[in-house]
Design an enzyme around this catalytic site. Structure first.
Site, short mmCIF file in Angstrom:
data_model
loop_
_atom_site.label_atom_id
_atom_site.label_comp_id
_atom_site.label_asym_id
_atom_site.label_seq_id
_atom_site.Cartn_x
_atom_site.Cartn_y
_atom_site.Cartn_z
N THR A 60 39.01 -29.12 17.58
CA THR A 60 39.04 -30.23 16.61
C THR A 60 37.70 -30.98 16.57
OG1 THR A 60 39.93 -31.70 18.30
CG2 THR A 60 41.52 -30.62 16.87
N GLN B 68 33.29 -31.19 16.47
CA GLN B 68 32.26 -30.68 15.56
C GLN B 68 31.98 -29.19 15.78
OE1 GLN B 68 27.93 -32.25 14.61
NE2 GLN B 68 27.83 -31.18 16.54
N ASP C 98 45.89 -28.40 27.66
CA ASP C 98 45.02 -29.51 28.05
C ASP C 98 44.19 -29.08 29.26
OD1 ASP C 98 44.09 -32.04 29.10
OD2 ASP C 98 45.63 -32.98 27.86
N ALA D 273 35.45 -28.03 24.71
CA ALA D 273 36.12 -29.32 24.91
C ALA D 273 35.44 -30.09 26.03
CB ALA D 273 37.58 -29.09 25.29
N SER E 178 32.44 -36.05 25.69
CA SER E 178 31.03 -35.71 25.46
C SER E 178 30.14 -36.89 25.11
CB SER E 178 30.96 -34.69 24.33
OG SER E 178 31.37 -35.29 23.12
N SER F 100 24.88 -28.45 28.64
CA SER F 100 24.19 -29.44 27.82
C SER F 100 22.81 -29.74 28.39
CB SER F 100 25.03 -30.72 27.82
OG SER F 100 24.22 -31.83 27.50
N GLU G 198 21.74 -32.43 28.87
CA GLU G 198 21.89 -33.60 29.76
C GLU G 198 21.88 -33.19 31.23
OE1 GLU G 198 21.96 -36.90 29.24
OE2 GLU G 198 21.79 -36.78 27.07
N TYR H 116 28.10 -37.80 32.65
CA TYR H 116 28.35 -36.64 31.78
C TYR H 116 27.46 -35.47 32.20
CZ TYR H 116 27.99 -33.76 27.56
OH TYR H 116 27.97 -32.70 26.67
N LYS I 40 28.59 -31.82 33.62
CA LYS I 40 28.16 -30.57 32.96
C LYS I 40 27.41 -29.66 33.94
CE LYS I 40 29.49 -30.46 28.60
NZ LYS I 40 30.34 -29.36 28.11
N HIS J 165 22.90 -31.32 18.78
CA HIS J 165 23.06 -30.63 17.49
C HIS J 165 24.00 -31.45 16.62
CE1 HIS J 165 25.43 -28.87 20.67
NE2 HIS J 165 26.39 -28.64 19.80
N ARG K 102 29.59 -34.75 12.71
CA ARG K 102 29.24 -35.44 13.94
C ARG K 102 29.87 -36.83 13.95
NH1 ARG K 102 27.43 -34.90 19.18
NH2 ARG K 102 25.20 -35.25 19.37
P1 GDP Z 1 22.85 -37.78 22.96
O1 GDP Z 1 22.54 -38.86 23.92
O2 GDP Z 1 21.71 -36.83 22.81
O3 GDP Z 1 24.15 -37.12 23.24
O4 GDP Z 1 23.01 -38.38 21.50
P2 GDP Z 1 22.93 -39.81 20.82
O5 GDP Z 1 22.90 -39.55 19.38
O6 GDP Z 1 24.04 -40.68 21.29
O7 GDP Z 1 21.56 -40.46 21.31
C1 GDP Z 1 20.29 -39.90 21.04
C2 GDP Z 1 19.18 -40.84 21.43
O8 GDP Z 1 19.09 -41.90 20.47
C3 GDP Z 1 19.32 -41.54 22.79
O9 GDP Z 1 18.09 -41.36 23.45
C4 GDP Z 1 19.51 -43.02 22.46
O10 GDP Z 1 18.88 -43.89 23.40
C5 GDP Z 1 18.79 -43.11 21.13
N1 GDP Z 1 19.29 -44.22 20.32
C6 GDP Z 1 18.53 -45.19 19.76
N2 GDP Z 1 19.30 -46.04 19.07
C7 GDP Z 1 20.57 -45.62 19.18
C8 GDP Z 1 21.82 -46.10 18.67
O11 GDP Z 1 21.88 -47.09 17.96
N3 GDP Z 1 22.94 -45.37 18.98
C9 GDP Z 1 22.87 -44.23 19.75
N4 GDP Z 1 23.99 -43.54 20.01
N5 GDP Z 1 21.70 -43.77 20.27
C10 GDP Z 1 20.57 -44.44 19.99
#
Ligand code: GDP
Length: 322
Positions: free
Chosen positions: A11, A13, A57, A80, A83, A124, A126, A148, A152, A178, A183
């Site tokens: 379910t 992305q 689950d 799943a 995340s 990931s 991460e 997280y 992972k 991605h 998303r």
């Molecule tokens: P992920 O951390 O790669 O899973 O994905 P995100 O989209 O949540 O965050 C990507 C990057 O965007 C991170 O380095 C955040 O610090 C930066 N970022 C800057 N402003 C924002 C915001 O307003 N919301 C989120 N979610 N991330 C932000």
């Protein structure tokens, strides 16, 4: 013989794109779905008729064994997890249950019920956290910096260990960020493309963001799921980085999205420290040499195409809702 695939996280992305992709390849596709009182099937509604939903689950060992015994899949994709990084700080134990121990349960279920199934584990970027080299390769040390990433990393090494110990066909795809119109709106890419559109349509006056200097390696989720499938078609199981190989800052993303709707981002974006991350990974970028050479995969969408396609999508969706 029709090939069968079981997808956890169908379910979400990636799960929904992978389901579509596999259905188009002629697979019989089973999606593992958690029981919930409210429906969360919006991303797969359009292909619900062709998709078989199986109840199960990652927290429940027997449900995974039943799902695998009943469906006898040739390929299993574990997409799943809990995340969202900020949630992993507020619910670290639950994140570990789903994202880490859930994979142990799944591997045990495969080993016992369908040991010849091919298994894809969604690793990931991460896991690298604060990497000591850039770009990262499949050999870069894991130094996760949030719960997280830690979960992972555990799941990754369990998959590798089950491959070695039990000779399972199991491989990890280390995906970088991605994106797609599917998303979640809390992730920065979608937040920005939607934000630019909302402002363009006069439905929002200001977009509050965190660290504009954060850099990410972004690709389209449709490109990523194709890489996952290709990984499962190789003679030998292996682990691969799935990335675009280039980074862009949040600032470039904002600029590109606002430009696409004809606005100057500096007039609308403000910085809110609430969106800053503790222990932010500095620059995550994946070396895509191995996957390119061994499998022949590379992303089809460029960064600009990805931003523009998402802005166009949000513009269409939000204009209709006005
Ligand atoms: P992920 O951390 O790669 O899973 O994905 P995100 O989209 O949540 O965050 C990507 C990057 O965007 C991170 O380095 C955040 O610090 C930066 N970022 C800057 N402003 C924002 C915001 O307003 N919301 C989120 N979610 N991330 C932000």
């Amino acid at each position: 013989m029709v090939r069968k695939a079981l997808i956890t996280g169908v379910t979400g992305q990636d799960g929904s794109y992978l389901a579509e992709f596999l259905l188009a390849q002629g697979y019989e596709v089973y999606g593992l779905v958690r029981r919930s009182s409210s429906s969360s099937l919006s991303r797969i509604n359009h292909c619900a008729e062709k998709l078989h939903i199986v109840s199960g689950d990652l927290l429940d060992q027997f449900s995974l064994m039943d799902a695998i015994s009943e469906t006898q899949p040739d390929e299993i994709y574990n997409l799943a997890s809990q995340s969202y990084v900020p949630t992993s700080w507020t619910q670290p134990a639950l994140t570990a249950e789903y994202t880490a121990i859930g994979v142990s349960r799944l591997l045990e279920a495969i080993r016992r019920c369908k040991p010849d199934a091919r298994f894809y584990q969604a690793s990931s970027s991460e896991v690298f956290g604060q990497p000591d080299e850039s770009p990262q390769t499949e050999l870069t040390a894991f130094r996760p910096r949030n719960p997280y990433g830690v979960a992972k990393a555990y799941a990754h090494w369990m998959t590798v260990n089950y491959r070695n110990q039990y000779d399972l066909y199991a491989g990890c795809g280390i995906t970088y960020t991605h994106e797609s119109p599917r998303r979640g709106k809390e992730f920065v890419f979608r937040k920005i493309t939607r934000g630019a559109v909302l402002i363009k349509l006069g439905m929002l006056s200001e977009l509050k963001l965190g660290n504009l200097d954060a850099r990410r390696d972004w690709c389209h989720a449709q490109d990523a799921v194709k890489a996952m499938w290709l990984m499962m078609q190789q003679d030998q199981p292996d682990d691969f980085i799935i990335a675009s190989g280039e980074t862009h800052s949040v600032r470039e993303l904002v600029q590109c999205a606002f430009e696409h709707v004809g606005l100057n981002w500096q007039d609308y974006v403000s910085i809110d420290p609430a969106f800053y991350r503790p222990n932010e990974p500095v620059e995550l970028v994946g070396a895509m040499d191995k996957i390119k050479t061994k499998i022949g995969w590379q992303p089809e969408y460029s960064f600009e195409q990805l931003v523009q396609s998402m802005v166009d999508h949000d513009l269409k969706e939000l204009s209709q809702s006005q």
